[in-house]
Design an enzyme around this catalytic site. Structure first.
Site, short mmCIF file in Angstrom:
data_model
loop_
_atom_site.label_atom_id
_atom_site.label_comp_id
_atom_site.label_asym_id
_atom_site.label_seq_id
_atom_site.Cartn_x
_atom_site.Cartn_y
_atom_site.Cartn_z
N GLY A 89 0.84 -1.19 0.00
CA GLY A 89 0.00 0.00 0.00
C GLY A 89 0.88 1.24 0.00
N SER A 90 1.66 1.39 1.07
CA SER A 90 2.54 2.56 1.18
C SER A 90 3.61 2.56 0.10
CB SER A 90 3.25 2.57 2.54
OG SER A 90 2.32 2.49 3.58
N GLY A 123 -19.51 10.59 28.10
CA GLY A 123 -19.49 9.53 29.11
C GLY A 123 -19.95 8.21 28.49
N GLY A 124 -20.71 7.43 29.28
CA GLY A 124 -21.16 6.12 28.81
C GLY A 124 -21.98 6.20 27.55
N GLU A 173 -4.79 7.05 1.49
CA GLU A 173 -4.08 8.10 0.73
C GLU A 173 -2.75 8.48 1.38
OE1 GLU A 173 -5.77 11.24 -1.53
OE2 GLU A 173 -7.71 10.25 -1.49
N GLY A 174 -2.06 7.48 1.90
CA GLY A 174 -0.75 7.69 2.51
C GLY A 174 -0.91 7.82 4.01
N ARG A 209 -26.19 17.91 29.89
CA ARG A 209 -25.92 16.87 30.89
C ARG A 209 -25.58 17.50 32.24
NH1 ARG A 209 -27.04 11.61 31.98
NH2 ARG A 209 -25.41 10.70 33.28
C1 LIG Z 1 -11.20 1.72 3.71
C2 LIG Z 1 -10.00 1.87 2.83
C3 LIG Z 1 -10.16 2.43 1.57
C4 LIG Z 1 -9.08 2.52 0.71
N1 LIG Z 1 -9.25 3.01 -0.57
C5 LIG Z 1 -8.24 2.88 -1.48
C6 LIG Z 1 -8.46 3.19 -2.85
O1 LIG Z 1 -9.55 3.63 -3.27
N2 LIG Z 1 -7.43 3.00 -3.73
C7 LIG Z 1 -6.22 2.52 -3.33
O2 LIG Z 1 -5.34 2.37 -4.18
N3 LIG Z 1 -5.99 2.25 -2.02
C8 LIG Z 1 -6.96 2.41 -1.10
N4 LIG Z 1 -6.74 2.10 0.22
C9 LIG Z 1 -5.43 1.58 0.62
C10 LIG Z 1 -4.64 2.55 1.47
O3 LIG Z 1 -4.18 3.60 0.70
C11 LIG Z 1 -3.52 1.74 2.14
O4 LIG Z 1 -4.13 0.92 3.12
C12 LIG Z 1 -2.47 2.63 2.76
O5 LIG Z 1 -1.74 3.30 1.78
C13 LIG Z 1 -1.50 1.83 3.64
O6 LIG Z 1 -1.02 0.72 2.97
P1 LIG Z 1 -1.07 -0.74 3.65
O7 LIG Z 1 -2.41 -0.92 4.22
O8 LIG Z 1 -0.57 -1.71 2.66
O9 LIG Z 1 -0.05 -0.63 4.85
P2 LIG Z 1 1.52 -0.88 4.75
O10 LIG Z 1 2.10 -0.11 3.63
O11 LIG Z 1 1.77 -2.34 4.80
O12 LIG Z 1 2.00 -0.23 6.13
C14 LIG Z 1 1.77 -0.85 7.39
C15 LIG Z 1 2.31 0.08 8.47
O13 LIG Z 1 3.72 0.31 8.26
C16 LIG Z 1 3.96 1.70 8.13
N5 LIG Z 1 5.01 1.90 7.14
C17 LIG Z 1 5.10 1.43 5.87
N6 LIG Z 1 6.21 1.86 5.28
C18 LIG Z 1 6.86 2.65 6.18
C19 LIG Z 1 8.07 3.40 6.16
N7 LIG Z 1 8.83 3.45 5.09
N8 LIG Z 1 8.42 4.06 7.29
C20 LIG Z 1 7.63 4.04 8.40
N9 LIG Z 1 6.47 3.35 8.47
C21 LIG Z 1 6.10 2.67 7.38
C22 LIG Z 1 2.64 2.31 7.64
O14 LIG Z 1 2.58 3.67 7.94
C23 LIG Z 1 1.66 1.46 8.43
O15 LIG Z 1 1.54 1.97 9.73
C24 LIG Z 1 -7.80 2.07 1.13
C25 LIG Z 1 -7.64 1.54 2.42
C26 LIG Z 1 -8.71 1.42 3.25
C27 LIG Z 1 -8.50 0.80 4.60
#
Ligand SMILES: Cc1cc2nc3c(=O)[nH]c(=O)nc-3n(C[C@H](O)[C@H](O)[C@H](O)COP(=O)(O)OP(=O)(O)OC[C@H]3O[C@@H](n4cnc5c(N)ncnc54)[C@H](O)[C@@H]3O)c2cc1C
Length: 446
Positions: free
Chosen positions: A131-132, A339-340, A363-364, A268
């Site tokens: 993802g990232s 609260g609750g 989105e990052g 409240r």
């Molecule tokens: C409900 C939802 C909707 C979404 N919609 C879309 C969409 O429309 N299109 C799309 O393309 N994606 C979409 N995403 C994906 C989203 O962009 C990714 O989940 C996000 O970019 C994080 O990627 P990952 O989940 O693979 O986490 P990973 O990349 O596996 O990261 C896991 C953890 O490690 C940390 N990490 C990773 N690399 C580093 C680094 N170099 N240094 C420090 N920390 C790091 C991250 O910050 C995170 O805390 C969606 C996600 C969700 C949950």
């Protein structure tokens, strides 16, 4: 010139979005959240009301709105339901690569359609295994004559189950990382495209999220948004244009959580008075208000930079991680004030808090935004102060003396900062024992 006053046109857009949020979204949001369902009719009404797709240039039949207008509208919609706003505004994320594309024929064909008809477009970079790390994607694009054949899976795709089109990022060669990434416009009903089951989530349950599998999907070369080598930069540019909107989601949701908390605190009663009379509650509210306002300022600044032709990357990242993290704090404190009751499904803050939780991830993530901002602060940012080793150490009389008469010479040890006065530096620093070569003359200057 700095001016925070909204124009009459912007105020009108805000009014329309606010009215839509109150009349169309608020009444149904909790119901569809409970059912884990996306009310498609709301998306269609949002299109008809001019809430959706405002950034498409007028040349293609769009409204050519600026990002400032975009974040004003987004804040209002997210204030009613962050999940629905994700599903409504993902069309901007999906169309942005097309808007930035150099493929004019493709833009004419699809942007005009999306501007004029109710068409949903998803954005797909993420995969089950990444993802990232956008450069680490695996969805393969193999050239075959005048076509490309796509194979692989995208995951977490917002509106995957509802979309007509997908802006999909792929690689011609996973080993070449950034250099192999390209992007295509794929129609979802093309052969080989299949959508997975709706992913069950903690929050934003009004938003549709699913995986999309591509099995031997034949894409004409004409549907290439970005050729290999240009896809990665395109994805990054897209994010820097859309991240302010995620900040605006956070501002809207936090604003609602704060408003509900204020209303509750005034009603409240505890210990014979309203809880709003306790300083502990008042200070929480002050901080919530401060966080909503400061977040909005950052979001507007990033949007303003974009609208004025500046590179908004750093401001967009800052706005994203600041606004989304403060929204989480505001939502959490709002729930505490309830609260609750805050912990129940009978009041709106638990849904807001669950919905807000996603903002620091998609989105990052916040971690990625911090990497972008620290990268800038430590490399491209131009400091205003001179280097510390050049800091002058002068008295008022030294400053007033003509240059030729400046009798005192001062030397600074570059290791520990000690200032030595004398014609020559000392043989060794009396504090850290570094040799004479560690000393730099800091006075007189020049
Ligand atoms: C409900 C939802 C909707 C979404 N919609 C879309 C969409 O429309 N299109 C799309 O393309 N994606 C979409 N995403 C994906 C989203 O962009 C990714 O989940 C996000 O970019 C994080 O990627 P990952 O989940 O693979 O986490 P990973 O990349 O596996 O990261 C896991 C953890 O490690 C940390 N990490 C990773 N690399 C580093 C680094 N170099 N240094 C420090 N920390 C790091 C991250 O910050 C995170 O805390 C969606 C996600 C969700 C949950």
């Amino acid at each position: 010139m700095l001016n925070f006053t909204l124009t009459p046109e912007q105020l009108e857009l805000q009014r329309i979005a606010r009215e839509f949020a109150h009349n169309e979204i608020l009444p149904v949001a909790w119901h569809y959240d409970e059912r884990d369902e996306t009310p498609l009719f709301i998306l269609e009404r949002a299109f008809e009301a001019g809430i959706m797709g405002g950034t498409i240039p007028t040349h293609y039949g769009g409204r050519g709105q600026g990002l400032i207008e975009g974040v004003i509208i987004t804040e209002e919609i997210a204030a009613a339901c962050p999940g629905l706003s994700t599903s409504i505004f993902v069309n901007s994320l999906g169309t942005e690569p097309l808007i930035l594309s150099k493929n004019e024929t493709l833009k004419e064909k699809y942007l005009s359609k999306i501007a004029r008809e109710f068409k949903l477009i998803s954005f797909a970079t993420s995969e089950p295994g990444m993802g990232s790390d956008v450069s680490g994607m695996h969805l393969k694009a193999k050239k075959d004559g005048h076509d490309y054949i796509l194979n692989g899976t995208k995951y977490w795709i917002t509106n995957a189950g509802l979309a007509d089109y997908i802006s999909v990022f792929a690689t011609v060669e996973p080993e070449s990382e950034h250099a192999g990434i390209c992007a295509f416009l794929v129609e979802k009903d093309w052969e080989g495209v299949s959508v997975g089951r709706r992913i069950p989530k903690l929050g934003q349950r009004c938003s549709n999220t699913a995986g999309i599998n591509f099995k031997d999907v034949r894409v004409p070369e004409g549907n290439m948004i970005a050729p290999p080598g240009e896809g990665f930069v395109l994805a990054m540019k897209t994010f820097s244009h859309t991240r302010p909107a995620i900040g605006a989601f956070a501002v809207g949701a936090a604003r609602s959580a704060m408003e509900f908390a204020i209303e509750y605190a005034k009603k409240r009663r505890a210990f014979g008075t309203q809880i709003a009379n306790f300083e502990a509650i008042q200070f929480k509210i002050a901080e919530m208000y401060q966080k909503v306002e400061t977040s909005r300022l950052l979001v507007w600044k990033a949007a303003w930079e974009f609208d004025n032709g500046l590179d908004p990357t750093v401001s967009a990242s800052m706005a994203k991680f600041y606004a989304t993290e403060t929204a989480l704090e505001v939502g959490n404190e709002a729930l505490q004030i309830f609260g609750g009751y805050g912990y129940t499904k009978m009041f709106p803050v638990e849904k807001l808090l669950r919905d807000i939780r996603l903002f620091t991830i998609y989105e990052g993530t916040s971690e990625i935004q911090r990497m972008i901002v620290s990268g800038h602060a430590m490399s491209t940012y131009q400091p205003v102060m001179p280097p510390m080793e050049d800091l002058p150490m002068a008295r008022k009389t030294d400053l007033q003396m003509p240059k030729e008469k400046k009798g005192i010479t001062a030397w600074r040890c570059r290791m520990c900062g000690y200032i030595h006065y004398g014609d020559e530096p000392p043989e060794n620093c009396p504090y850290c024992f570094f040799p004479e070569s560690a000393f730099k003359r800091v006075w007189p200057k020049g």
